[in-house]
Design a protein around this motif. Structure first.
Motif, PDB file in Angstrom:
ATOM      1  N   UNK A  79       0.834  -1.210   0.000  1.00 47.03           N
ATOM      2  CA  UNK A  79       0.000   0.000   0.000  1.00 47.03           C
ATOM      3  C   UNK A  79       0.866   1.255   0.000  1.00 47.03           C
ATOM      4  N   UNK A  80       0.523   2.166  -0.878  1.00 41.80           N
ATOM      5  CA  UNK A  80       1.195   3.470  -0.969  1.00 41.80           C
ATOM      6  C   UNK A  80       2.712   3.318  -1.127  1.00 41.80           C
ATOM      7  N   UNK A  81       3.149   2.362  -1.907  1.00 40.91           N
ATOM      8  CA  UNK A  81       4.576   2.082  -2.013  1.00 40.91           C
ATOM      9  C   UNK A  81       5.348   3.252  -2.613  1.00 40.91           C
ATOM     10  N   UNK A  82       4.713   3.980  -3.507  1.00 39.30           N
ATOM     11  CA  UNK A  82       5.387   5.125  -4.110  1.00 39.30           C
ATOM     12  C   UNK A  82       5.754   6.162  -3.050  1.00 39.30           C
ATOM     13  N   UNK A  83       4.847   6.382  -2.100  1.00 41.63           N
ATOM     14  CA  UNK A  83       5.125   7.336  -1.034  1.00 41.63           C
ATOM     15  C   UNK A  83       6.097   6.772  -0.001  1.00 41.63           C
ATOM     16  N   UNK A  84       5.957   5.470   0.292  1.00 37.70           N
ATOM     17  CA  UNK A  84       6.828   4.836   1.288  1.00 37.70           C
ATOM     18  C   UNK A  84       8.258   4.732   0.780  1.00 37.70           C
ATOM     19  N   UNK A  85       8.413   4.434  -0.521  1.00 40.35           N
ATOM     20  CA  UNK A  85       9.744   4.194  -1.095  1.00 40.35           C
ATOM     21  C   UNK A  85       9.929   5.036  -2.349  1.00 40.35           C
ATOM     22  N   UNK A 100       1.621 -14.773  -4.870  1.00 42.91           N
ATOM     23  CA  UNK A 100       1.197 -14.141  -3.623  1.00 42.91           C
ATOM     24  C   UNK A 100       1.194 -12.619  -3.718  1.00 42.91           C
ATOM     25  N   UNK A 101       1.726 -12.074  -4.794  1.00 47.23           N
ATOM     26  CA  UNK A 101       1.776 -10.629  -4.980  1.00 47.23           C
ATOM     27  C   UNK A 101       0.802 -10.134  -6.051  1.00 47.23           C
ATOM     28  N   UNK A 102       0.006 -11.051  -6.576  1.00 45.50           N
ATOM     29  CA  UNK A 102      -0.951 -10.657  -7.614  1.00 45.50           C
ATOM     30  C   UNK A 102      -2.273 -10.227  -7.006  1.00 45.50           C
ATOM     31  N   UNK A 103      -3.029  -9.364  -7.706  1.00 50.56           N
ATOM     32  CA  UNK A 103      -2.649  -8.659  -8.931  1.00 50.56           C
ATOM     33  C   UNK A 103      -1.577  -7.614  -8.650  1.00 50.56           C
ATOM     34  N   UNK A 104      -0.801  -7.301  -9.627  1.00 53.24           N
ATOM     35  CA  UNK A 104       0.381  -6.465  -9.414  1.00 53.24           C
ATOM     36  C   UNK A 104       0.146  -5.007  -9.764  1.00 53.24           C
ATOM     37  N   UNK A 105      -1.086  -4.561  -9.598  1.00 54.95           N
ATOM     38  CA  UNK A 105      -1.387  -3.159  -9.866  1.00 54.95           C
ATOM     39  C   UNK A 105      -0.799  -2.220  -8.821  1.00 54.95           C
ATOM     40  N   UNK A 106      -0.254  -2.773  -7.741  1.00 52.26           N
ATOM     41  CA  UNK A 106       0.394  -1.983  -6.696  1.00 52.26           C
ATOM     42  C   UNK A 106       1.799  -1.536  -7.087  1.00 52.26           C
ATOM     43  N   UNK A 108       4.714   0.323  -8.507  1.00 52.82           N
ATOM     44  CA  UNK A 108       4.831   1.679  -9.062  1.00 52.82           C
ATOM     45  C   UNK A 108       5.421   1.672 -10.468  1.00 52.82           C
ATOM     46  N   UNK A 109       5.020   2.636 -11.265  1.00 52.57           N
ATOM     47  CA  UNK A 109       5.573   2.779 -12.604  1.00 52.57           C
ATOM     48  C   UNK A 109       7.089   2.940 -12.516  1.00 52.57           C
ATOM     49  N   UNK A 110       7.783   2.207 -13.376  1.00 52.32           N
ATOM     50  CA  UNK A 110       9.233   2.345 -13.421  1.00 52.32           C
ATOM     51  C   UNK A 110       9.993   1.429 -12.487  1.00 52.32           C
ATOM     52  N   UNK A 111       9.289   0.754 -11.573  1.00 47.61           N
ATOM     53  CA  UNK A 111       9.954  -0.174 -10.656  1.00 47.61           C
ATOM     54  C   UNK A 111       9.975  -1.560 -11.293  1.00 47.61           C
ATOM     55  N   UNK A 112      11.143  -2.178 -11.335  1.00 51.65           N
ATOM     56  CA  UNK A 112      11.326  -3.494 -11.953  1.00 51.65           C
ATOM     57  C   UNK A 112      11.136  -4.567 -10.890  1.00 51.65           C
ATOM     58  N   UNK A 113      10.417  -5.636 -11.249  1.00 58.70           N
ATOM     59  CA  UNK A 113      10.204  -6.778 -10.366  1.00 58.70           C
ATOM     60  C   UNK A 113      10.894  -7.994 -10.976  1.00 58.70           C
ATOM     61  N   UNK A 114      11.766  -8.638 -10.194  1.00 56.24           N
ATOM     62  CA  UNK A 114      12.442  -9.848 -10.657  1.00 56.24           C
ATOM     63  C   UNK A 114      12.209 -10.974  -9.662  1.00 56.24           C
ATOM     64  N   UNK A 115      12.466 -12.209 -10.139  1.00 51.13           N
ATOM     65  CA  UNK A 115      12.317 -13.366  -9.259  1.00 51.13           C
ATOM     66  C   UNK A 115      13.579 -14.224  -9.283  1.00 51.13           C
ATOM     67  N   UNK A 116      13.513 -15.369  -8.614  1.00 52.54           N
ATOM     68  CA  UNK A 116      14.680 -16.226  -8.422  1.00 52.54           C
ATOM     69  C   UNK A 116      14.774 -17.337  -9.464  1.00 52.54           C
ATOM     70  N   UNK A 117      14.197 -17.141 -10.618  1.00 57.48           N
ATOM     71  CA  UNK A 117      14.217 -18.161 -11.663  1.00 57.48           C
ATOM     72  C   UNK A 117      15.636 -18.653 -11.915  1.00 57.48           C
ATOM     73  N   UNK A 118      15.794 -19.968 -11.967  1.00 55.72           N
ATOM     74  CA  UNK A 118      17.095 -20.567 -12.211  1.00 55.72           C
ATOM     75  C   UNK A 118      17.754 -21.115 -10.975  1.00 55.72           C
ATOM     76  N   UNK A 336       4.313  -8.762 -15.326  1.00 52.99           N
ATOM     77  CA  UNK A 336       3.242  -8.514 -14.367  1.00 52.99           C
ATOM     78  C   UNK A 336       1.870  -8.820 -14.937  1.00 52.99           C
ATOM     79  N   UNK A 337       1.733  -8.762 -16.250  1.00 51.45           N
ATOM     80  CA  UNK A 337       0.445  -9.097 -16.868  1.00 51.45           C
ATOM     81  C   UNK A 337       0.182 -10.597 -16.822  1.00 51.45           C
ATOM     82  N   UNK A 338       1.233 -11.402 -17.015  1.00 47.25           N
ATOM     83  CA  UNK A 338       1.090 -12.852 -17.005  1.00 47.25           C
ATOM     84  C   UNK A 338       1.190 -13.443 -15.602  1.00 47.25           C
TER      85      UNK A 338
END
Length: 340
Positions: A79-85, A100-106, A108-118, A336-338
């Motif tokens: 919640x309010x991540x843009x203001x918090x960070x 567990x983080x979906x939907x990912x509409x939270x 912020x624009x421009x913030x990259x989300x990565x995972x531990x694939x591999x 984030x869409x998939x």
């Protein structure tokens, strides 16, 4: 002088209703200062340009995030991540699944989300082929017979020539397929895109799943959970399996209809199963799965390296941190869409 990049690492204490959900899991997944410093020695160029803070749960989270450029975590208050960070550029999730983080509409624009694939490929591949060999050699039935003090000779054959329907062809799926091919198993990959890969003998899009399911002596599920994969193996599709086929699920529980699976095991239509994922986790003691014949239960340990999970995770982090610092494209970006 260029300012240092600020990185916050949010660990979680174990609780039964979250991740990690066991004390053993907390030990495996916690990024301590000692573990971070050990990993940093292999990446001196990056560690010289960052400052790291490490804390637990949401203790002091807002204070850390006020200046953080990057966050390493399993979950976070969104919640309010843009203001918090306000400086946040990148979030790295220490698992492969991000449902567990979906939907990912939270996000912020421009913030990259990565995972531990591999990170899970080596361990998951070995667990996968072990499970397939267990099914081929009737081990779920033999373990059930042991509990019942039933001495019943269940013979098997070499596994070469059998067919594997592999649902999910990411890094773990490809590792399983490579092991399977080395034993002469014919591997049919099923994925959203249906792209052919070197580890596969045949590849189809998920729309053709009904056509290939009856061909599999084994069905191996390692797909992420998304709206498209939820209940993918429902009762109807489980009835399409070749009589006596074995099933493994190390993806997510909601991909397979476990009630229908139990019916198939009880009728003999499904010869055996190995399940590593459940909902909820830990699996409640009153679950019928615990006493189900011809079923092997493992407690979500199939793909996590008990000794090296954190060091593997930090290698992914440092390599991507280097990319962020140099303005390069980050690896393991989540669509984030998939939802994966």
């Amino acid at each position: 002088m260029t300012s240092m990049y600020q990185v916050h690492i949010k660990n979680n204490h174990y609780r039964h209703d979250t991740f990690p959900n066991t004390a053993e899991g907390e030990e495996v997944f916690t990024i301590t200062q000692e573990r971070f410093d050990a990993a940093a020695k292999a990446h001196p160029d990056v560690s010289a340009e960052i400052e790291v803070s490490i804390d637990w749960d949401t203790e002091n989270f807002n204070a850390h995030m006020a200046t953080a450029d990057a966050l390493v975590t399993w979950d976070l208050p969104t919640e309010n991540l843009t203001e918090v960070a306000p400086r946040l550029k990148w979030i790295h999730i220490i698992g492969a699944g991000v449902e567990h983080l979906t939907p990912m509409d939270w996000l912020p624009d421009g913030v990259i989300l990565t995972n531990n694939k591999g990170v899970h490929a080596a361990k998951g591949g070995e667990f996968g082929i072990m499970s397939i060999l267990m099914l081929h050699n009737h081990m779920p039935k033999i373990m059930t017979n042991q509990i019942r003090a039933c001495y019943d000779s269940l013979y098997s054959t070499p596994i070469a020539g059998k067919a594997l329907v592999l649902i999910g062809t990411g890094s773990i799926g490809r590792a399983v397929a490579k092991h399977a091919q080395s034993l002469g198993i014919y591997v049919i990959g099923v994925s959203r895109h249906g792209n052919m890969l070197p580890e596969l003998d045949e590849s189809v899009p998920v729309e053709e799943l009904d056509r290939v399911l009856p061909r599999g002596d084994f069905v191996f599920v390692v797909t992420p959970l998304t709206p498209e994969t939820e209940n993918l193996l429902d009762a109807r599709r489980l009835r399409l399996l070749k009589p006596g086929a074995g099933l493994v699920n190390i993806g997510r529980a909601a991909v397979v209809d476990y009630a229908a699976l139990v019916e198939g095991l009880n009728s003999g239509a499904i010869g055996g199963a190995v399940l590593d994922v459940f909902d909820p986790e830990p699996l409640p003691s009153e679950s019928v799965l615990w006493s189900q014949p011809n079923l092997v239960i493992t407690p979500h340990v199939s793909a996590d390296d008990g000794n090296a999970y954190v060091s593997l995770t930090l290698d992914v982090f440092f390599n991507n941190m280097r990319r962020l610092l140099r303005g390069a494209v980050l690896e393991n970006q989540v669509n984030t869409a998939l939802g994966y």
